[in-house]
Design an enzyme around this catalytic site. Structure first.
Site, PDB file in Angstrom:
ATOM      1  N   CYS A 109      19.340 -16.380 -42.223  1.00 53.66           N
ATOM      2  CA  CYS A 109      20.102 -17.612 -42.467  1.00 53.66           C
ATOM      3  C   CYS A 109      20.320 -17.873 -43.948  1.00 53.66           C
ATOM      4  CB  CYS A 109      19.393 -18.798 -41.835  1.00 53.66           C
ATOM      5  SG  CYS A 109      18.974 -18.501 -40.121  1.00 53.66           S
ATOM      6  N   HIS A 402      25.403 -24.548 -37.616  1.00 49.30           N
ATOM      7  CA  HIS A 402      24.796 -23.575 -38.530  1.00 49.30           C
ATOM      8  C   HIS A 402      25.166 -22.161 -38.136  1.00 49.30           C
ATOM      9  CE1 HIS A 402      21.935 -21.275 -40.748  1.00 49.30           C
ATOM     10  NE2 HIS A 402      20.997 -21.236 -39.823  1.00 49.30           N
ATOM     11  N   CYS A 433      16.000 -22.171 -45.314  1.00 50.17           N
ATOM     12  CA  CYS A 433      14.970 -21.361 -44.659  1.00 50.17           C
ATOM     13  C   CYS A 433      15.636 -20.238 -43.861  1.00 50.17           C
ATOM     14  CB  CYS A 433      14.128 -22.229 -43.737  1.00 50.17           C
ATOM     15  SG  CYS A 433      15.122 -23.099 -42.514  1.00 50.17           S
TER      16      CYS A 433
END
Lengths: 447, 316
Positions: A109, A402, A433
């Site tokens: 990510c 996301h 994160c």
């Protein structure tokens, strides 16, 4: 002597990499597609479609048609093996000069942050004058692969040179081999999904359901308000049928969020607090950020929103629960602040990626925790609290969604614009994160 | 070495003969030690073993995992247990516990001496337990006159259910301790092929691991995972490089296949003094599957548990 169009055009003399001074890498602007909940609006769009669209939007916004950009770096967390050159192929699909090189980046990510940070470093060193960093992900375009047993048979068949060998290989086929495997969001070493991991961390830090729901609600309201006042007009280009992120719930209420059943950590029973409302959904989308040297921007009359000051990557040992899977940014921020001689309170804006509301709240709590900061971060005093009014002021991933690799580009462009409005010298902190117990944090300074 | 399949066949025919002839099994253990010379663990086997646990990556052929060493010695122990002079029938024996001292690295491709013996016949609330001890020696050490070096020794405890030996007192069943699951740190999703995959590597084709019907015929609720597969997966990525460690595993209830196992792993101590404790349980039933422990050095006290103390498990 003929002019070589590929030659670096640096007007500031010797590049840092050749012994000259370091220069600033500046954020000029960004562009992204609206983000879409997976298997919805972008169900038929591929990673390449989305990334090309984000790049083309950026090119159009800054008039870069036919321009050779120093380098484009992007990536996708979940992509087909045939897309080994996803970014280069996307660049070839844009109106950029086809001699623009491109490479893939992947750190789950935090892919977008790594792409942008690495390019900023090259600009600062004088290796590049301009660059585009970003990322894309589409769960709707996730590749399905044969399972290992079937793959073994198919590879043997491929290697077989005689009819006998081929028959032998084919005879090994079993009906079960036809079941494809889809990429999961499970950590390979623990078998737990990211949500299940975060549920332990959220529980360990005693983050309440209400605190998480409030953070989620604030994210939706902030982002809806930002859209309404036109904040995203020069950051988002419509794609497909969407002009806004379709996960955004402007009318969400605490009551609605409170009515949702726990989605993660259900084994914690009454103490399970993480729902679909305070966790990000799987999302499709792409983003791109234009970076350059000050000279490069000035020569083209392009705006300079912010300096990309520095970034830091950290990883934690989460495998046997020694640390929470998504807690690495807490460590990275401590190191970055120390290196830059800053305190956690020195920032005008904080962009903490909302993988889950619990991630943001556990990170904030950790920074305030004396024992954590001493034992784990090796600090004499806790980093302390932040002014919550400066946190994710235009919403974050809980509202936008996301698409893994696209989040870094969304955050960088958004924060750069906010800092530019705030004024020169204003500071912004980014924290993202990532799977595998990793995380990337960065500092931007307004221009 | 006698292949495992031959041991199972021998055990079956002994069981059939015993039933026909109403032979009483002997009341004491055979005193023999079964020795296997020049046993070599091949790199192919090591690679196949590593393939069982893909998440932890390839292994070091100079320092093989403990359970792979156990696989090398297991047929010798099985051979002992399958013979007519063994006091309890092999088929239907329940695997209770393993305690291993892994003194030094065991390399692939090097001739090893494997020894297996049976010892410690003891009464148990549900029958009689026996310890199968396997030792693995490597080539001679560097010192003059040192002789073969002890690399690895392991004790497996099995329960012969319903076997009562003359002269052994009855042992009362201890009240079962309530099981409280620790914090979840991992979940293993075990496909139906888990037993067959481990059998293909270990050679242990015990039918209870291969097919649900075969398992039910042999008194299980369904197809179950090999205990040593669970031990191997527990140890994967957690054994210190260079050996010099001890580990143990105590089985409580079997893991049905396909199935999901919840795990809680904790570490205490740091660096070379790190102790790892593992608890595995079934999230649905709330019953424990096993507990395990990995620790540095050779701590015989932790390896050899006193028989009289209560155990956290109860045979199913």
């Amino acid at each position: 002597m003929t002019e070589n169009p590929q030659q670096q055009t640096s007007s500031t003399g010797t590049a840092a990499i050749a012994g000259g001074p370091l220069r600033q890498a500046v954020v000029i602007g960004g562009n992204r597609t609206p983000f879409a909940r997976s298997h919805g609006a972008y169900a038929s769009a591929s990673n390449k479609d989305l990334l090309t669209a984000a790049l083309n939007g950026l090119v159009a916004r800054f008039g870069l048609q036919g321009e050779r950009i120093g380098e484009v770096a992007a990536g996708a967390v979940i992509k087909h093996s045939r897309d080994f050159n996803l970014t280069r192929e996307s660049v070839l699909g844009t109106v950029l000069d086809h001699s623009t090189p491109a490479h893939e980046v992947q750190i789950a990510c935090a892919t977008g942050m790594e792409a942008i940070g690495g390019l900023a470093n090259k600009i600062r060193l004088g290796q590049l004058d301009s660059a585009i960093g970003g990322g894309v992900d589409s769960i709707s375009d996730a590749p399905l692969v044969f399972n290992d047993a079937a793959r073994s048979v198919l590879m043997e068949l491929n290697r077989a040179r005689t009819v006998q060998d081929r028959i032998k290989a084919v005879l090994r086929f079993r009906p079960g081999h036809l079941a494809p495997e889809a990429p999961g969001t499970e950590e390979p070493r623990t078998g737990l999904s990211m949500g299940e991991h975060q549920a332990r961390t959220t529980h360990r830090w005693g983050i309440t359901r209400q605190a998480q729901d409030e953070l989620a609600l604030a994210s939706h309201h902030h982002m809806a308000a930002a859209y309404d006042r036109g904040f995203f007009d020069d950051l988002v280009t419509p794609f497909g049928t969407l002009t806004r992120d379709n996960n955004l719930r402007a009318d969400s209420t605490l009551e609605k969020l409170a009515s949702l059943k726990p989605a993660f950590g259900r084994d914690l029973g009454e103490e399970a607090t993480m729902t679909a409302g305070n966790s990000t959904p799987l999302t499709d989308g792409a983003s791109a950020v234009l970076l350059g040297s000050e000279d490069w921007a000035a020569a083209r009359g392009l705006p300079v929103l912010a300096d990309f000051v520095d970034f830091e990557t950290a990883a934690v040992d989460f495998v046997d629960g020694q640390e929470g899977l998504l807690m690495a940014p807490a460590y990275a921020v401590a190191r970055l602040l120390q290196r830059q001689g800053l305190t956690l309170q020195d920032f005008d804006y904080y962009e903490i990626h909302e993988a889950f509301a619990g991630t943001v709240l556990a990170t904030l709590k950790a920074w305030e925790d004396e024992e954590f900061c001493r034992e784990r971060l090796g600090l004499d005093a806790p980093l302390g609290p932040i002014d919550r009014a400066r946190l994710n002021v235009n919403g974050s991933s809980l509202a936008a969604g996301h698409p893994f690799a696209a989040t870094g580009g969304r955050i960088t462009a958004t924060l750069a614009k906010m800092l530019h409005k705030k004024g020169p010298g204003s500071l912004g902190l980014v924290s993202v994160c990532a799977a595998g117990g990793q995380g990337i944090v960065a500092i931007l300074r307004g221009r | 070495m006698t292949p495992l399949a031959a041991s199972y066949r021998a055990a079956l025919s002994t069981a059939a003969r015993d039933a026909l002839l109403r032979r009483r099994r002997p009341q004491s253990l055979p005193a023999r030690t079964l020795l296997v010379h020049d046993h070599v663990i091949g790199e192919d086997l090591a690679a196949a073993y590593a393939g069982l646990f893909p998440a932890t990556g390839p292994l070091d052929p100079g320092d093989l995992p403990s359970v792979l060493v156990h696989i090398a010695g297991f047929p010798a122990a099985m051979d002992l247990m399958a013979q007519a002079d063994f006091p309890m029938p092999l088929l239907g024996m329940v695997h209770l516990e393993n305690r291993v001292r892994h003194h030094r690295p065991v390399p692939a491709g090097v001739p090893l001496e494997v020894a297996a013996s049976a010892t410690g016949l003891a009464p148990h609330p549900a029958g009689t337990t026996v310890d199968l001890v396997i030792t693995v020696h490597g080539p001679d050490g560097d010192q003059p006159g040192e002789g073969p070096v002890l690399l690895w020794e392991g004790t497996s405890t099995y329960l012969g259910r319903g076997v009562r030996l003359a002269g052994h007192p009855r042992v009362d069943r201890r009240p079962r301790e309530a099981f409280a699951a620790p914090e979840l740190t991992a979940r293993w999703r075990l496909p139906a092929s888990t037993g067959r995959d481990y059998a293909a590597v270990s050679g242990d084709y015990n039918p209870i691991h291969l097919h649900p019907l075969a398992a039910r015929a042999l008194g299980q609720k369904g197809m179950i995972a090999h205990g040593m597969y669970l031990a191997g997966r527990m140890l994967a990525g957690r054994e210190p490089a260079g050996a010099g460690h001890s580990w143990s595993i105590s089985f409580a209830t079997p893991v049905l296949l396909p199935g999901s196992v919840s795990l809680g792993v904790t570490h205490s101590g740091a660096g070379t003094a790190r102790v790892t404790e593992v608890t595995a349980w079934n999230a649905r039933s709330g019953k424990p599957h096993f507990t395990g422990r990995i620790e540095p050095g050779e701590r015989p006290t932790a390896i050899r548990r006193p028989r009289s103390s209560g155990r956290p498990w109860r045979p199913s």
